[in-house]
Design an enzyme around this catalytic site. Structure first.
Site, PDB file in Angstrom:
ATOM      1  CB  VAL A 156      -0.929   0.025   1.234  1.00 46.99           C
ATOM      2  CG1 VAL A 156      -1.819   1.267   1.219  1.00 46.99           C
ATOM      3  CG2 VAL A 156      -1.772  -1.254   1.297  1.00 46.99           C
ATOM      4  CB  VAL A 205      -0.600   7.417  -0.587  1.00 49.83           C
ATOM      5  CG1 VAL A 205      -1.067   8.800  -1.039  1.00 49.83           C
ATOM      6  CG2 VAL A 205      -1.786   6.458  -0.493  1.00 49.83           C
ATOM      7  N   GLY A 258      -6.499  12.077   2.951  1.00 52.56           N
ATOM      8  CA  GLY A 258      -7.534  11.027   3.022  1.00 52.56           C
ATOM      9  C   GLY A 258      -7.471  10.049   1.865  1.00 52.56           C
ATOM     10  CG  LEU A 259      -6.078  11.182  -1.856  1.00 51.31           C
ATOM     11  CD1 LEU A 259      -5.059  11.858  -2.762  1.00 51.31           C
ATOM     12  CD2 LEU A 259      -7.339  10.859  -2.646  1.00 51.31           C
ATOM     13  N   GLY A 260      -5.127   7.717   1.192  1.00 53.13           N
ATOM     14  CA  GLY A 260      -4.757   6.366   1.625  1.00 53.13           C
ATOM     15  C   GLY A 260      -5.995   5.622   2.100  1.00 53.13           C
ATOM     16  CE  LYS A 261     -11.410   6.789   6.975  1.00 50.68           C
ATOM     17  NZ  LYS A 261     -11.799   7.752   8.012  1.00 50.68           N
ATOM     18  CG  ASP A 304       6.157  -1.432   7.918  1.00 44.35           C
ATOM     19  OD1 ASP A 304       6.681  -2.474   8.334  1.00 44.35           O
ATOM     20  OD2 ASP A 304       6.282  -1.022   6.760  1.00 44.35           O
ATOM     21  CE1 TYR A 359      -3.662  -0.290   5.737  1.00 45.49           C
ATOM     22  CE2 TYR A 359      -1.608  -0.364   6.974  1.00 45.49           C
ATOM     23  CZ  TYR A 359      -2.283  -0.275   5.766  1.00 45.49           C
ATOM     24  OH  TYR A 359      -1.575  -0.176   4.608  1.00 45.49           O
TER      25      TYR A 359
END
Lengths: 173, 173
Positions: free
Chosen positions: B110, B112, B120-123, B146, B153
């Site tokens: 994952v 970004v 908020g783009l990772g979300k 990590d 998460y």
């Protein structure tokens, strides 16, 4: 039991080196007069009722057979462990792994029939899986261990939360 | 920023319900006069040099491109996140998941781009992944986080070590 004792010597427990030859391990594991052979197979054509029986024996919740079939089909590696006596064979263990075929593999559904536990066969099954995955050049082998088997996997060379990495789960509500 | 604020309202953070329509999320995320569109794609035909650049930007160790290609090919789900301005598009995020297509999926890689973090783009990327996996009837979504992203998460509804289950790793010597 001499064979098994030497077979599962601690010196190679975490090294990933195995003493397997071919697909089969043979050994006399009973103290009766019967001689049996234990062997592994990566054949996916497993009788799903026999697999269900094995999972029932260790108290796992039943899962839809249709989904089990699909999961087996789409796993990267499927290993079954068998006891053969004469012409009859019995499914006594199972494990499978998902993978990206390149970096990571995750081992799921490791099961050994209670009648065959504490004989080193769980370890043999795991070593077989690790060897197969290593042969495919997979270097990051992961799993999610229930608390009561964490030490078993530790003895196999698995590390829990290395460098603080956390295994995390998302379930639907 | 109103769109994003409502888009990522906390009420659906852990529910797996998303407010996505189709494959694209559109929104004005810049405070400049430029309007850009952010969208997701599950197309695996990603420029591997562009992906490497993205991974370089977050400081990941380089991996052989041949293996990255193989991993993408054999992942169950591959999601890329793009910024489009006019006719140009830029790869700004990536994630992929391995799976048995039935029970379990494990999310890997994952990322970004730093220029697009804390928006908020990772979300959004993770919610997109979860929605896609849920649509395929995968109920057990896992990952290895990590330490510095465990709380990220957690806010997405992932649980660390539920019921004492431990994420474990085996590496070759």
């Amino acid at each position: 039991m001499g064979f098994w004792k030497s077979f599962f010597s601690s010196s190679d427990a975490a090294s990933g080196q195995t003493q397997f030859e071919g697909e089969a391990i043979e050994g006399t594991i009973d103290r009766t007069d019967n001689t049996s052979r234990i062997f592994f197979s990566t054949d996916r054509d497993i009788d799903l009722y026999e697999l269900e029986e094995l999972c029932d024996a260790v108290g796992w919740s039943r899962r839809p057979m249709r989904k089990v079939k699909k999961a087996i089909q789409h796993s990267f590696l499927v290993t079954s462990m068998w006891q053969q006596r004469g012409n009859t064979k019995r499914l006594i263990g199972f494990a499978r792994a998902t993978s990206d075929h390149a970096f990571n593999a995750t081992i799921w559904d490791v099961v050994v029939h209670p009648d065959f536990q504490t004989k080193g066969l769980g370890k043999a099954l795991m070593k077989y899986m690790i060897r197969k995955l290593r042969n495919e050049d997979i270097s990051n082998i992961t799993l999610f261990a229930d608390p009561h088997v964490v030490n078993f996997y530790r003895r196999m060379g698995f590390m829990a939360d290395p460098e603080g990495i956390k295994g995390m789960f998302w379930y639907p509500d």
